[in-house]
Design a protein around this motif. Structure first.
Motif, PDB file in Angstrom:
ATOM      1  N   ASN A  97      32.455  48.348  38.584  1.00 30.72           N
ATOM      2  CA  ASN A  97      32.112  47.816  37.269  1.00 30.72           C
ATOM      3  C   ASN A  97      31.063  48.681  36.552  1.00 30.72           C
ATOM      4  O   ASN A  97      30.043  48.986  37.154  1.00 30.72           O
ATOM      5  N   SER A 133      43.163  44.450  40.627  1.00 33.08           N
ATOM      6  CA  SER A 133      41.751  44.870  40.704  1.00 33.08           C
ATOM      7  C   SER A 133      40.980  44.143  41.801  1.00 33.08           C
ATOM      8  O   SER A 133      39.764  44.313  41.908  1.00 33.08           O
ATOM      9  N   THR A 134      41.668  43.346  42.594  1.00 31.34           N
ATOM     10  CA  THR A 134      40.966  42.489  43.556  1.00 31.34           C
ATOM     11  C   THR A 134      39.868  43.204  44.346  1.00 31.34           C
ATOM     12  O   THR A 134      40.051  44.324  44.809  1.00 31.34           O
ATOM     13  N   TYR A 194      46.453  40.794  28.018  1.00 35.33           N
ATOM     14  CA  TYR A 194      46.847  39.386  28.060  1.00 35.33           C
ATOM     15  C   TYR A 194      45.715  38.535  28.604  1.00 35.33           C
ATOM     16  O   TYR A 194      45.061  38.900  29.583  1.00 35.33           O
ATOM     17  N   ILE A 202      44.694  33.958  28.887  1.00 37.40           N
ATOM     18  CA  ILE A 202      45.406  32.669  28.832  1.00 37.40           C
ATOM     19  C   ILE A 202      45.289  31.924  27.505  1.00 37.40           C
ATOM     20  O   ILE A 202      46.140  31.117  27.190  1.00 37.40           O
TER      21      ILE A 202
HETATM   22  P1  NAD Z   1      36.295  37.301  34.929  1.00 37.23           P
HETATM   23  O1  NAD Z   1      36.118  35.877  35.310  1.00 37.23           O
HETATM   24  O2  NAD Z   1      35.319  37.933  34.008  1.00 37.23           O
HETATM   25  O3  NAD Z   1      37.746  37.505  34.307  1.00 37.23           O
HETATM   26  C1  NAD Z   1      38.897  36.854  34.769  1.00 37.23           C
HETATM   27  C2  NAD Z   1      39.823  36.693  33.567  1.00 37.23           C
HETATM   28  O4  NAD Z   1      41.075  36.192  34.022  1.00 37.23           O
HETATM   29  C3  NAD Z   1      39.288  35.706  32.526  1.00 37.23           C
HETATM   30  O5  NAD Z   1      39.294  36.314  31.248  1.00 37.23           O
HETATM   31  C4  NAD Z   1      40.277  34.551  32.617  1.00 37.23           C
HETATM   32  O6  NAD Z   1      40.492  33.873  31.377  1.00 37.23           O
HETATM   33  C5  NAD Z   1      41.535  35.261  33.067  1.00 37.23           C
HETATM   34  N1  NAD Z   1      42.527  34.361  33.677  1.00 37.23           N
HETATM   35  C6  NAD Z   1      42.358  33.120  34.191  1.00 37.23           C
HETATM   36  N2  NAD Z   1      43.535  32.640  34.629  1.00 37.23           N
HETATM   37  C7  NAD Z   1      44.462  33.596  34.381  1.00 37.23           C
HETATM   38  C8  NAD Z   1      45.852  33.675  34.561  1.00 37.23           C
HETATM   39  N3  NAD Z   1      46.533  32.699  35.130  1.00 37.23           N
HETATM   40  N4  NAD Z   1      46.482  34.793  34.154  1.00 37.23           N
HETATM   41  C9  NAD Z   1      45.812  35.824  33.603  1.00 37.23           C
HETATM   42  N5  NAD Z   1      44.482  35.789  33.384  1.00 37.23           N
HETATM   43  C10 NAD Z   1      43.819  34.694  33.771  1.00 37.23           C
HETATM   44  O7  NAD Z   1      36.383  38.107  36.310  1.00 37.23           O
HETATM   45  P2  NAD Z   1      36.181  39.678  36.539  1.00 37.23           P
HETATM   46  O8  NAD Z   1      34.789  39.918  36.987  1.00 37.23           O
HETATM   47  O9  NAD Z   1      36.719  40.413  35.372  1.00 37.23           O
HETATM   48  O10 NAD Z   1      37.104  39.918  37.817  1.00 37.23           O
HETATM   49  C11 NAD Z   1      38.500  40.110  37.706  1.00 37.23           C
HETATM   50  C12 NAD Z   1      39.023  40.746  38.985  1.00 37.23           C
HETATM   51  O11 NAD Z   1      38.391  42.014  39.175  1.00 37.23           O
HETATM   52  C13 NAD Z   1      38.763  39.943  40.235  1.00 37.23           C
HETATM   53  O12 NAD Z   1      39.853  40.064  41.104  1.00 37.23           O
HETATM   54  C14 NAD Z   1      37.539  40.603  40.833  1.00 37.23           C
HETATM   55  O13 NAD Z   1      37.458  40.471  42.226  1.00 37.23           O
HETATM   56  C15 NAD Z   1      37.788  42.043  40.450  1.00 37.23           C
HETATM   57  N6  NAD Z   1      36.585  42.898  40.370  1.00 37.23           N
HETATM   58  C16 NAD Z   1      35.440  42.445  39.790  1.00 37.23           C
HETATM   59  C17 NAD Z   1      34.318  43.281  39.719  1.00 37.23           C
HETATM   60  C18 NAD Z   1      33.033  42.839  39.058  1.00 37.23           C
HETATM   61  O14 NAD Z   1      32.013  43.493  39.277  1.00 37.23           O
HETATM   62  N7  NAD Z   1      33.032  41.815  38.238  1.00 37.23           N
HETATM   63  C19 NAD Z   1      34.378  44.591  40.239  1.00 37.23           C
HETATM   64  C20 NAD Z   1      35.579  45.029  40.791  1.00 37.23           C
HETATM   65  C21 NAD Z   1      36.674  44.177  40.854  1.00 37.23           C
END
Ligand code: NAD
Length: 317
Positions: A144, A118-119, A32, A34
């Protein structure tokens, strides 16, 4: 529980990689996001990851077809989570957004579906503070990209049911992840704290004029880094001395104490570190052999290839 259907809520860098991981292990996946634009990005990102897996012979073209077919993209939360047994949330790292995503999921998901966030930096207790079913919420922090790096760090919130945490642990293990359990919530979890502790020392060594950025990286890659890709540090110490880990600790004894006393002089992160680190890394990249490359793009491709080869050696791919 026999988990066959997973939902990925949020399909950015992490969510789209989770989708591949689940699909590679035979689960039916819904992803999913948005809007359609975001879903297009998720799709492009998944194909980029699959390209690398195929290019380095980790999957065949037929297998790729099966993985793609197992992932259904949707902008409907209901369609995404109604049938899911396991929900992996990877939305933006903001508490109010994570809480609102959980509320939306709870409106459509089965009450016994596991919910994993995944926070990287928030506490699952806070994310689940307003949840109808906080007992089924766990923190599941990946590294990642999750479809390659096996580690997932599991945390339970103040209301998480320990049996469900165990279920999440068993599920991740069953799909080839290596799960670690935090006995209590702690900022940075385990792996990022270990990384940061090392990076603090790199900064200190460079800022004190002991070595260049390039040599700090080289010392790591061609020294301990090679062993750390095989075993953790406790295990490496155990193997490094005829007396085992105890023998090694005793042998390090006084000199270890002196090093630690010297290292304790570190006080704060230097303000101008970026100005020092950037030229250092640029210099390092210039000196790489041609088979690694001299641009960010080439080095990233080399990293991904090496990662896949290492995972094959670990029998993880
Ligand atoms: P990202 O910005 O690439 O992805 C976030 C996604 O969430 C986007 O596709 C966005 O459109 C979507 N989104 C926005 N609002 C939303 C909503 N209301 N409902 C559902 N989806 C929504 O970020 P990311 O790097 O993929 O990080 C995602 C999570 O994973 C975060 O909590 C981050 O802390 C965690 N994380 C990131 C990493 C990393 O290295 N990037 C590693 C481990 C954990």
């Amino acid at each position: 529980a026999d988990i066959k259907r997973a939902a990925c809520v949020g399909g950015g860098v992490i969510g789209s990689s989770w989708a591949i991981q689940f699909a590679m292990r035979g689960l039916a996946v819904t992803l999913y996001d948005i809007n359609d634009e975001q879903l297009k990005r998720s799709e492009a990102q998944m194909h980029k990851s699959l390209d690398a897996l195929e290019q380095f012979n980790a999957i065949t073209p037929e297998r790729r077809g099966e993985i793609v077919a197992a992932i259904r993209l949707t902008t409907s939360m209901e369609e995404a989570v109604a049938d899911a047994q396991f929900i992996q949330e990877s939305g933006p790292e903001r508490l109010e957004i994570k809480q609102s995503i959980l509320a939306q999921v709870e409106a459509c998901a089965a009450a016994d579906a596991l919910y994993a966030s995944s926070t990287s930096g928030l506490l699952i207790s806070d994310i689940a503070a307003k949840a109808a079913h906080p007992e089924r919420c766990v923190g599941a922090h990946p590294y990642n990209p999750p479809h390659l790096i096996p580690l997932v760090e599991l945390t339970s919130g103040d209301k998480t049911d320990p049996a469900l945490l165990r279920l999440a642990y068993d599920f991740y293990q069953s799909i080839g992840k290596e799960a670690v359990l935090l006995r209590r919530e702690c900022p940075g979890f385990i792996a990022n704290r270990l990384q940061l502790a090392l990076y603090r020392e790199v900064q200190d060594l460079v800022m004190r004029g002991v070595c260049s950025v390039e040599d700090a990286d080289k010392a790591l890659v061609y020294g301990p880094g090679l062993r750390w890709a095989i075993f953790g540090h406790n295990m490496i110490m155990q193997l490094g001395n005829p007396g085992g880990l105890t023998g090694m600790v005793n042998m390090l004894g006084n000199s270890g104490d002196r090093w630690l006393a010297d290292m304790a002089s570190w006080t704060h992160q230097p303000d101008n570190w970026a100005e020092v680190a950037q030229p250092g890394v640029d210099e390092e990249m210039k000196h790489f052999p041609d088979h690694i490359g001299h641009t960010n793009e080439a080095c990233a491709a080399y990293r991904d290839q090496m990662l896949i080869e290492l995972l094959k050696l670990h029998k993880k791919l």
